[in-house]
Design a protein around this motif. Structure first.
Motif, short mmCIF file in Angstrom:
data_model
loop_
_atom_site.label_atom_id
_atom_site.label_comp_id
_atom_site.label_asym_id
_atom_site.label_seq_id
_atom_site.Cartn_x
_atom_site.Cartn_y
_atom_site.Cartn_z
N TRP A 174 -5.37 11.55 -3.37
CA TRP A 174 -3.85 11.29 -3.13
C TRP A 174 -3.68 10.22 -2.22
CZ3 TRP A 174 -2.29 17.12 -2.33
CH2 TRP A 174 -2.62 17.74 -3.39
N ALA A 175 -4.62 9.31 -1.88
CA ALA A 175 -4.59 8.34 -0.88
C ALA A 175 -4.73 6.98 -1.41
CB ALA A 175 -5.55 8.54 0.26
N ALA A 176 -4.20 6.04 -1.05
CA ALA A 176 -4.49 4.67 -1.44
C ALA A 176 -5.64 4.24 -1.12
CB ALA A 176 -3.33 3.66 -0.78
N ARG A 177 -6.43 3.53 -1.87
CA ARG A 177 -7.66 2.83 -1.88
C ARG A 177 -7.92 1.85 -0.85
NH1 ARG A 177 -10.37 2.77 -7.79
NH2 ARG A 177 -10.15 5.25 -8.52
N VAL A 178 -8.84 1.53 0.01
CA VAL A 178 -8.80 0.62 0.85
C VAL A 178 -9.88 -0.45 0.36
CG1 VAL A 178 -9.36 -0.04 3.29
CG2 VAL A 178 -8.12 2.09 2.95
N MET B 134 0.97 -1.11 0.03
CA MET B 134 -0.06 -0.05 0.10
C MET B 134 0.92 1.37 -0.15
SD MET B 134 -2.95 1.03 2.87
CE MET B 134 -3.91 -0.30 2.28
N ARG B 135 0.48 2.25 -0.94
CA ARG B 135 1.34 3.45 -0.96
C ARG B 135 1.31 4.29 0.64
NH1 ARG B 135 -1.52 6.79 -5.58
NH2 ARG B 135 -3.23 6.51 -4.09
N SER B 136 2.39 5.10 0.77
CA SER B 136 2.56 5.69 1.87
C SER B 136 1.38 6.91 1.99
CB SER B 136 3.72 6.43 1.97
OG SER B 136 4.93 5.58 2.00
N PRO B 137 0.86 7.20 3.10
CA PRO B 137 -0.02 8.37 3.15
C PRO B 137 0.47 9.56 2.71
CG PRO B 137 0.99 7.79 5.34
CD PRO B 137 1.59 6.69 4.34
N GLY B 138 -0.44 9.98 1.64
CA GLY B 138 -0.23 11.43 1.30
C GLY B 138 -0.83 12.51 2.31
N VAL B 139 -0.95 13.62 1.73
CA VAL B 139 -1.27 14.96 2.56
C VAL B 139 -1.98 15.77 1.33
CG1 VAL B 139 -0.84 16.78 4.14
CG2 VAL B 139 0.71 14.75 4.08
N ASP B 140 -3.28 16.21 1.65
CA ASP B 140 -4.04 17.11 0.97
C ASP B 140 -3.80 18.64 1.57
OD1 ASP B 140 -5.77 18.46 -0.71
OD2 ASP B 140 -7.46 17.16 -0.37
N VAL B 141 -2.91 19.21 0.87
CA VAL B 141 -2.46 20.53 1.41
C VAL B 141 -3.56 21.48 1.28
CG1 VAL B 141 0.06 20.18 1.23
CG2 VAL B 141 -1.33 21.20 -0.69
#
Length: 392
Positions: free
Chosen positions: A183-187, A1-8
């Motif tokens: 910008w986040a991985a789907r679960v 799973m991708r690392s968490p992103g951040v929605d600035v």
């Protein structure tokens, strides 16, 4: 799973200055905070490791780099390390809103990444750590790893947090369970069990905080992209005897469906009836625009009906893509009540600026006026190469 992103965008700032926020000065501040509560922390080694190579990294990679240095310098046992981090935390968000907070909350990005990367085997402890961190930053991305690992266990926490006194904790319940969090991985479990997500946001739909209600609207907007049937039933039910605040929430939740011209969304918002109008006197200024420029559009909407009409007016520009096909982008214009046989003059502006996410292409760009979701062709403007490109 991708690392968490951040929605600035949630914080009302741009990514470029945020990247520079993660500097050697910030590293030294972070180290000083830890030494204050844990005198045995190897501050000089941490500063050296965390600052080395920082300038060459982008935003998220800088946060991960600093988190890696934390992992190398904090106590080796995760429970001991996260206890130190939690003791070093500063003040919570001073209010309910994030917009305008600037870059200050991003100080805790390395902390969130540390928990996301290293804490899954200490599940309950890490959930409590994210509870504290989201009061100061946001754990909406890191918590998705915990939902993916053990959804039932994570949802036990989330149901409890839905009644928390802190608005940022309640927002985490909704924002962290979005099906299409940017910008986040789907679960996959969330996609397979949207009804479980609805059970959570049902608890928050009348929350007194606009921060939380806005997140619930975003959650429901995501649902409309994945399960429009479920979104339709939910929105229809929520509109029954709805307060003004809840109606505003539903309208915001339906924004993407309205842009797509989904009949159910238009019907729910009172714009489902057939329209009787014509689009006249369309003008593009300039009709030929170079890449990087702007186009102003004006037009007149004239009623051909003997009755007043409630109208939702948008404009769709069919931007030319690299392969020559087109992709429509909808621009919100206005909600109007058009009287019998009356007309109204409306305007819109379109930017042809070059962005990292969109590069304008040359060619004819068709434009439609959308009235209650129904497209009416209005003409086109021509995009030409920038003069420098032509000279080259």
């Amino acid at each position: 799973m991708r690392s968490p992103g951040v929605d600035v965008r949630s914080f009302g700032i741009m990514a470029a200055p945020l990247k520079n926020f993660f500097s050697p000065d910030l590293v030294r501040r972070l180290g000083a905070d830890i030494v204050r509560v844990f005198p045995g922390f190897p501050e000089k080694l941490f500063v050296k490791r965390a600052s080395s190579g920082l300038d060459a990294l982008e935003l998220l990679d800088r946060g991960k780099h600093i988190a890696g240095a934390l992992g190398a310098c904090l106590p080796p046992a995760y429970p001991d390390a996260v206890a130190v981090l939690l003791r070093s935390l500063g003040s919570e968000h001073p209010g309910d809103e994030l917009v305008g907070a600037g870059m200050t909350p991003f100080f805790y990005l390395p902390h969130v990444l540390f928990v996301a990367e290293r804490g899954l085997d200490d599940f309950d402890l890490s959930m409590q750590a994210q509870y504290e961190l989201t009061k100061r930053f946001s754990a909406e991305f890191s918590i998705r790893r915990y939902i993916a690992r053990d959804p039932e266990r994570a949802f036990t926490f989330l149901r409890q947090w839905a009644g928390d006194a802190n608005a940022h904790v309640r927002r985490l319940v909704s924002e962290g369970t979005r099906l299409r969090l940017p910008w986040a991985a789907r679960v996959p479990w969330l996609d397979a069990n949207p009804e479980r997500v609805l059970e959570l946001v049902e608890l928050l739909k009348d929350d007194h905080s606009t921060l939380v209600r806005r997140s619930v609207a975003n959650n429901l907007n995501d649902l409309g992209k994945v399960r429009p049937d479920l979104a339709e039933r939910t929105c229809a039910r929520w509109l029954e005897s709805a307060s003004a605040a809840r109606r505003a929430l539903v309208e915001h939740a339906l924004r993407s469906a309205v842009k797509r011209g989904e009949p159910y969304a238009l019907q729910l918002l009172g714009y489902g009836r057939k329209v009787y109008v014509s689009v006249e006197n369309v003008r593009f200024d300039p009709p030929r625009v170079a890449v990087g420029g702007r186009v102003a559009m004006s037009f007149e909407l004239r009623s051909t009906s003997r009755a007043s009409q409630d109208l939702l007016v948008d404009v769709a520009v069919h931007f030319v893509k690299a392969r020559g096909d087109t992709s429509a982008k909808v621009f919100k214009i206005k909600r109007i009540v058009l009287r019998p046989r009356a007309s109204v003059k409306l305007q819109a502006k379109f930017s042809l600026a070059v962005h990292t996410t969109r590069v304008p292409r040359t060619g004819a760009h068709a434009v439609d006026v959308l009235v209650n979701g129904r497209p009416m062709h209005a003409g086109s403007f021509q995009v030409i190469a920038h003069r420098r490109s032509q000279q080259a």
